[in-house]
Write a protein that holds these residues in place. Structure first.
Motif, PDB file in Angstrom:
ATOM      1  N   UNK A 295      24.683  -0.343   8.810  1.00 46.32           N
ATOM      2  CA  UNK A 295      25.968   0.259   8.449  1.00 46.32           C
ATOM      3  C   UNK A 295      26.124   0.150   6.936  1.00 46.32           C
ATOM      4  N   UNK A 296      27.155   0.792   6.400  1.00 45.31           N
ATOM      5  CA  UNK A 296      27.436   0.533   4.993  1.00 45.31           C
ATOM      6  C   UNK A 296      27.974  -0.885   4.864  1.00 45.31           C
ATOM      7  N   UNK A 297      28.000  -1.406   3.641  1.00 41.02           N
ATOM      8  CA  UNK A 297      28.324  -2.819   3.426  1.00 41.02           C
ATOM      9  C   UNK A 297      29.749  -3.156   3.877  1.00 41.02           C
TER      10      UNK A 297
ATOM     11  N   UNK B 283      30.400  -6.072   6.821  1.00 42.17           N
ATOM     12  CA  UNK B 283      31.151  -7.318   6.647  1.00 42.17           C
ATOM     13  C   UNK B 283      32.354  -7.387   7.588  1.00 42.17           C
ATOM     14  N   UNK B 284      32.842  -6.225   8.039  1.00 42.89           N
ATOM     15  CA  UNK B 284      33.974  -6.213   8.964  1.00 42.89           C
ATOM     16  C   UNK B 284      33.562  -6.557  10.387  1.00 42.89           C
ATOM     17  N   UNK B 285      32.280  -6.454  10.701  1.00 40.06           N
ATOM     18  CA  UNK B 285      31.821  -6.717  12.056  1.00 40.06           C
ATOM     19  C   UNK B 285      32.104  -8.156  12.472  1.00 40.06           C
TER      20      UNK B 285
ATOM     21  N   UNK C 162      17.149   0.346   7.756  1.00 39.69           N
ATOM     22  CA  UNK C 162      17.001   1.397   6.750  1.00 39.69           C
ATOM     23  C   UNK C 162      16.920   2.762   7.410  1.00 39.69           C
ATOM     24  N   UNK C 163      16.158   2.841   8.498  1.00 33.95           N
ATOM     25  CA  UNK C 163      15.990   4.125   9.192  1.00 33.95           C
ATOM     26  C   UNK C 163      17.308   4.570   9.814  1.00 33.95           C
ATOM     27  N   UNK C 164      17.999   3.617  10.478  1.00 33.95           N
ATOM     28  CA  UNK C 164      19.274   3.944  11.133  1.00 33.95           C
ATOM     29  C   UNK C 164      20.295   4.418  10.111  1.00 33.95           C
TER      30      UNK C 164
END
Length: 262
Positions: free
Chosen positions: A115-117, A121-123, A247-249
């Motif tokens: 995911x984006x950063x 971090x929210x996960x 990276x691929x995802x």
């Protein structure tokens, strides 16, 4: 000097220029490991449950005058390969100095999220409310950093672990910036509402904010592998596969999103 943050007894590498630093010493006054402690002089040792190794970072900033300063962990060091686990793979202090001949700062390897950063971090590390309050604090204190903040959190790349090595003046400059933000954010966060893992909030935020600071100052970085003396080759292979998959995802997700936005 490179300080090794630890909360327990361990076998320090037999290398000149490395010193163990017991972090969170104020929270365990009964525990004397025989190392330097982060509860002397100007300190925030009592904040260790929420700031993690950042209490050590603060202590180094406020209580040392080393021409070069670094922070690593009792099990994580800058070294020759992510797949090596022997103390012999740790870079000696003199070699760490040579890296700074061609860069401003030494940081760990780049980690890639799927995911984006911000989403990452929210996960499990932060809440949307706290994240937005952090952004507001930066906007108020350092508005010229806001575009770098947004840029970093829209991407999926980050260095982690709160590990770094740089000239003492640069190290101190970063600390002054970082702690002014975290101490301001503290005024708006009720840690009692967070689960035990998320309560380590400020340590997690420090990892990400180092990237924002480096990005803003256009620093030349030397990324190094991290020797984890408590990991195994198999575990590192799993981590490597995860990084490649992430990276691929992320790339595929970005392409799909770009197509929808057209």
């Amino acid at each position: 000097m490179i300080y090794i943050a630890t909360h327990k007894a361990f076998n320090p590498p037999e290398l000149e220029g490395y010193r163990p630093l017991q972090v969170g010493a104020s929270t365990h006054p009964e525990l004397d490991l025989g190392y330097l402690k982060d509860n002397s002089g100007d300190h925030i040792s009592q904040k260790n449950p929420n700031f993690c190794e950042l209490t050590g970072l603060y202590w180094i900033w406020k209580n040392t005058n080393d021409p070069y300063k670094g922070l690593v962990h009792y099990r994580r060091y800058f070294g020759k390969s992510n797949f090596l686990h022997s103390p012999s793979a740790i870079y000696p202090y003199d070699q760490m100095l040579t890296f700074l001949d061609n860069c401003d700062i030494v940081l760990p390897y780049i980690e890639y999220f799927k995911q984006d950063a911000r989403e990452e971090i929210l996960i499990s590390c932060c809440t949307p409310e706290i994240f937005e309050k952090l952004r507001q604090v930066i906007s108020n204190l350092y508005p010229n950093y806001l575009s770098n903040f947004d840029q970093f959190f829209k991407n999926n790349q980050s260095t982690l672990f709160n590990m770094l090595f740089a000239k003492g003046s640069l190290f101190d400059s970063y600390c002054e910036w970082l702690f002014s933000i975290l101490f301001e954010l503290e005024k708006y966060v009720d840690l009692s509402k967070l689960d035990p893992y998320r309560s380590r909030l400020y340590g997690f935020l420090g990892e990400r904010l180092l990237n924002v600071w480096v990005l803003h100052h256009h620093l030349k970085i030397r990324h190094l592998s991290v020797v984890n003396t408590e990991s195994s080759f198999r575990q590192e292979c799993v981590f490597l596969r995860r990084r490649i998959t992430n990276q691929i995802v992320f790339k595929c997700s970005s392409l799909i999103k770009a197509g929808k936005d057209k």
